[in-house]
Motif scaffolding. Sequence first.
Motif, short mmCIF file in Angstrom:
data_model
loop_
_atom_site.label_atom_id
_atom_site.label_comp_id
_atom_site.label_asym_id
_atom_site.label_seq_id
_atom_site.Cartn_x
_atom_site.Cartn_y
_atom_site.Cartn_z
N ALA A 455 0.83 -1.22 0.00
CA ALA A 455 0.00 0.00 0.00
C ALA A 455 0.86 1.26 0.00
O ALA A 455 0.47 2.29 -0.59
CB ALA A 455 -0.92 -0.02 1.22
N TRP A 456 2.03 1.19 0.65
CA TRP A 456 2.92 2.36 0.69
C TRP A 456 3.44 2.69 -0.70
O TRP A 456 3.45 3.87 -1.11
CB TRP A 456 4.08 2.07 1.65
N PHE A 457 3.84 1.68 -1.46
CA PHE A 457 4.31 1.91 -2.83
C PHE A 457 3.17 2.43 -3.71
O PHE A 457 3.37 3.34 -4.53
CB PHE A 457 4.87 0.61 -3.42
N VAL A 458 1.97 1.87 -3.54
CA VAL A 458 0.82 2.30 -4.33
C VAL A 458 0.49 3.76 -4.04
O VAL A 458 0.21 4.56 -4.94
CB VAL A 458 -0.40 1.39 -4.05
N LYS A 459 0.54 4.14 -2.75
CA LYS A 459 0.22 5.52 -2.35
C LYS A 459 1.23 6.52 -2.94
O LYS A 459 0.85 7.62 -3.35
CB LYS A 459 0.20 5.62 -0.83
#
Length: 582
Positions: A455-459
């Motif tokens: 989720a951190w990479f996607v954000k």
Amino acid sequence: MIDGQNVWAHPYVYNGTHSFLLEYIDKCKKGEIIIGNELMLQLDILAEHFNDPEILIDFEDGHKRIKFIETKCKHFEAPFSGKPFLLELFQKAFIEAIYIFKIFDDEIDHYVRLHQDVLFLVARKNGKTPLISALCLAEFFCGELGTRILCSSNDYEQADLMFQAINAMREESKTLSKVTRSNIKGIFFGNPRKPKKRGKFSYQNKGQIKKISAKTGAKEGKNIKVGAVDEAHELADNTSVMPIRQALSTQDDPLFIELTTEGVVNDGYLDERLKEARSVLHGELERRRWLIWMYTQDSEKEVWQDEESWYKSNPGMGVIKKRSFLRKMVEEAKTSKSMRVFVMSKDFNIKQNNATAWLTTEDIKNEETFELEKFRNSFAIGAVDLSRTGDLASARVIMIDKETMKKHTFQQYFIPESKLDNLARDEIETYKQWIRDGLITVSPGNENDFSLVTAWFVKLYKDYGIRPFKVGYDKWSAIYWVKEMEGYGFDCQKVPQEYGAMSEPMRLVEADLKSDMIIYNNNPVDKYCLENTALEMNSKMEMRPVKVQGKENMKIDGAVTMIIGYKIYIDNRNEFMQLIRR
């Protein structure tokens, strides 16, 4: 006094025979030859042997082997290839020390060599392997009928170096090659083209020279007279050495030689062996039949301040090993921790604790910061170090400013909620502050939730358009996470935390940190991880990150992701740079 005469009145002669050992002792005592204290202690012991009525001084065997090497053996490697193997004084003295001292053995009712075990420690590129190889070949020809010799090392490649050195010297000599043969199994007596039925140099002589490694196995049951173990510093323990020593037990006059430089293996076989050797030299332990011939420095300080002291660990400097090479190594060691570890251990025989801090406070200090907006819609390199329950999990992206070429890195850490309760008191408040500052994400329960990493990479992509070109990951616990990442279109690449993969990027990270080419946004968790990181080296001068000794509970995950990211960058540099320059 020797036989009623003062040794030093005629320092090089004993009973009418010139002694290279006495010459060497005399010149070392006078300071004409520079040696370290540990070798001087051994030479003092050897000088006393000339006065011991229980020891017979017999030069025949030693001088026979010296003559054989100088007249029958030739060098096979540049820059001395094809030239006669003319021994230096320190080499002749060493050979004499092995052979000239004899004691009477009541069990077999005749004289045998005093020294049956030999430890030869000298810095790299001082000709130790060619010397011992020549000595093994001399023993093969000058020794008794049926002499069997075994070359051993930690790996087959290193054992083969000694074996090939012996074989090359054999092939260089028409006299020696005429009466011997070699194949993949070893070196044997007897010429298949001109076979003889009897005699020392015929098929009747069942002597042989073979090679094994610590990883070969099947070492038991060999009946050998000479065992030579090369690069003993690489051995983790004595499991590969003891079978060789046991195989020598049936011989009346065996010879076991260990040749090595200092090593970078912590608590390995050599560490224990050198501890015993130093106890012997200082009279704390009795090992009368052990010849301990060690070329060592008296301190690390003298290496940096006095070039002449380099002879203490490099007796072949100026003849075998170039002074200019050493000078270059020392200069490089002044600015690189990894180079210092290697040079001090391999070029000066000074043991290095390779689990001490990799970087200094000054190396890490960089307070420059940046805003992610600077890299909106940019390509980046991604890296993760995943830990389910233990260390921090770390995720990182690295962006390059195409104007300054500085690498800007943005990172996030992850920790299971339950692990916070296990932190030391002085750590709890620090971690809580990092969590409040948004630097660490807490996963509920006992395990890190890797979907939070995804989720951190996607954000990052949704908020800033920062897209990882590739994401490097260690194989640990990553199977399902990789599938999840690939489901979002990320390209993941495995980077194992091994010497081969970690070494080059770790060096580049070190160089870039020292030259302020890495901007890590003054992240305190990054600083913490970098301070806890040590370098561990192998004999090939390859390195990998480990925890500093005594800080086993500390975390290094941030440093690891920095190195993994650099590995991805190095492997894909051209393609990545084309993307960011568009």
